[in-house]
Design an enzyme around this catalytic site. Sequence first.
Site: not given
Ligand code: GTP
Ligand code: SPV
Ligand code: MN
Length: 620
Positions: A284, A309, A233, A90, A242, A401, A262, A286
């Site tokens: 994001s 999400d 993207y 983004r 979003k 992704r 979110h 996290c």
């Molecule tokens: P968006 O799709 O961007 O909104 O993100 P999301 O919040 O769904 O992120 P996602 O769950 O895909 O997290 C991605 C990153 O967080 C990866 O690098 C994971 O390894 C890391 N991660 C997730 N849960 C944990 C955790 O409990 N501990 C640690 N140390 N890392 C974590």
């Molecule tokens: C985020 O960035 O929080 C996402 C990925 O979930 S995107 O749809 O590209 O914004």
């Molecule tokens: Mn997101």
Amino acid sequence: MSIVDADTAAHAASARPVVAPGPGLEALHRWVGQVASLTEPDQVVWCSGSDAENRRLLDEMVASGSIVALDSGLRPASYLARSDPADVARVEDRTFICSATEQDAGPTNNWRDPSAMREELTTRFEGSMRGRTMYVVPFSMGPVGGAISQVGVQVTDSPYVVVSTRIMTRMGADALAQIGPDSVWVPALHTVGMPLVTGADTRIEDVPWPSNATKVIAHFPETREIWSYGSGYGGNALLAKKCFALRIASAMAREDGWLAEHMLLIRVTTPAGKVLHVAAAFPSACGKTNFAMMTPTLPGWKVETIGDDIAWLRPGADGRLWAINPEAGFFGVAPGTGPDTNPAAMTTVRSNTVFTNVAMTLDGDVWWEGASDEPPAHLIDWRGQPWTPDSATPAAHPNARFTVAADQCPTISDDWDSPDGVPIDAIVFGGRRATNVPLVAEAEDWEHGVFFGSTISSEQTAAAEGPVGELRLDPFAMQPFCGYNMADHWAHWLEIGDRLGSKAPRVFRVNWFRKSSDGRYLWPGFGENVRVLEWIAARLDGDADVRWSPVGGLPGVGELDLTGLDLDGFALDQLFAVDPAAWSAEAEQLRAHYDRFGDRVPARLRARLDQLVRRLEDAA
Ligand code: GTP
Ligand code: SPV
Ligand code: MN
């Protein structure tokens, strides 16, 4: 799919066509004609969402070289797209909220005057689809026909966006059939901004991932329109996600008394058979997808996925807060996802998945950092170059992704797509914080929970262009996604809480990412996060004690089940340490954060900040 020659749809081309959507089906057809006149595609295709249409689009993209078909044995019906290296996330500095006044967009959004932006975009879109096909993509956010679902129509010149939207939403004829003579629908205009026919009528060669160096992602919250130029993207281009389900929907929700957030959604079943529903907002990349698909390590616990999400939440007839996941698929971060960290996601993406910017193995499968402990000896990296474990750059882009249907997830709840949603028992806010923020803390009440949400900060990830690792405030994990003034969003949350009264969910704050002084994560995370859920469930039942600290209620001594964890007393102390001096510095930053919003910050939240400062002084 029905195909219309653009010339028959085109109006007289003498003056520049005005693009003016309105409610109802007739207005939709008029709008599509106006957009075609402006953008001048070779043809206009209305998408039905059928399997045959999907296959045809995928086959065409494979034939043109814009995606790669993965090995049909190793990764059935799956594809790899490699984006332009300048179009990988983004673009927040090119994302605009075009509300009538700058104050209504607030200091955390880029604001543009709506008519000036409309003028600029009309110029940019002029002829932008020449030589390409324009797809008309109707979609429903939420189950088709659901009481709180919403319909949108995206026009796009990217077939990748069409197949992705088919996974991420309920796309096609059923959604279109929802648009009656007076129905409200959200128009979403998208072009990659790379026409194939130039001014002098010369045709240029297409590239695998067309885009434009200039990008504009614009939202008009009052007229509920989206215009996106120059990127193919993710959140820049899959406008249902979003742009619609968060930025436009948050503005709708404010007007109509609900919330677009979110947030992931899960159903938790305790060993005693008690069921609770949790909504959690993390910024994001996290950990939302990971938490949503968690495989609990404690025996007898079950976590089912409802969403990963976005959540739409509204007070129900019973006075409780109910939530749906408006999406139909996951657009999840690949790196860091592996058999140990997220086995459910690994199963989900075994087939029927579109991968973007991951690495490819020599036998036609995919790989990314964290997919296995040992990287393969040879890969094709996300840029299409040979890669070995000695290479200096990562094999997959950090924001690579997967796009996959929700019902492929082994942990998906049976009624994840129930139109009424689920009643929420607990709301959790989180962020990526190496310091200061304890593993879990409970808010005193809803108002204190809104204070938690308004003060969330996190180290920036690769999900957006910008300095990775830099600490930034990301209130409600919505800083990039709130379609109106963020301080008004806080006031709206307080109002919703006043309506819910004693039926409001309890609120917590978590941080899986606290580090030791030598830079290692203190908490094992992932499936072990169920231990925090266990404590939350016990708190809801009145079965666990809390010790109140200046930053909220921490688990009483021995209340967090740590059996079987390799966690010494020192690490545990560090996980829950609240250092008054460090927090006083943090409180000063929070005051500056609030001051950015001036008098739009609710007085009740300012009082909570003053209370935090007093408590820190008392604790020092
Ligand atoms: P968006 O799709 O961007 O909104 O993100 P999301 O919040 O769904 O992120 P996602 O769950 O895909 O997290 C991605 C990153 O967080 C990866 O690098 C994971 O390894 C890391 N991660 C997730 N849960 C944990 C955790 O409990 N501990 C640690 N140390 N890392 C974590
Ligand atoms: C985020 O960035 O929080 C996402 C990925 O979930 S995107 O749809 O590209 O914004
Ligand atoms: Mn997101």
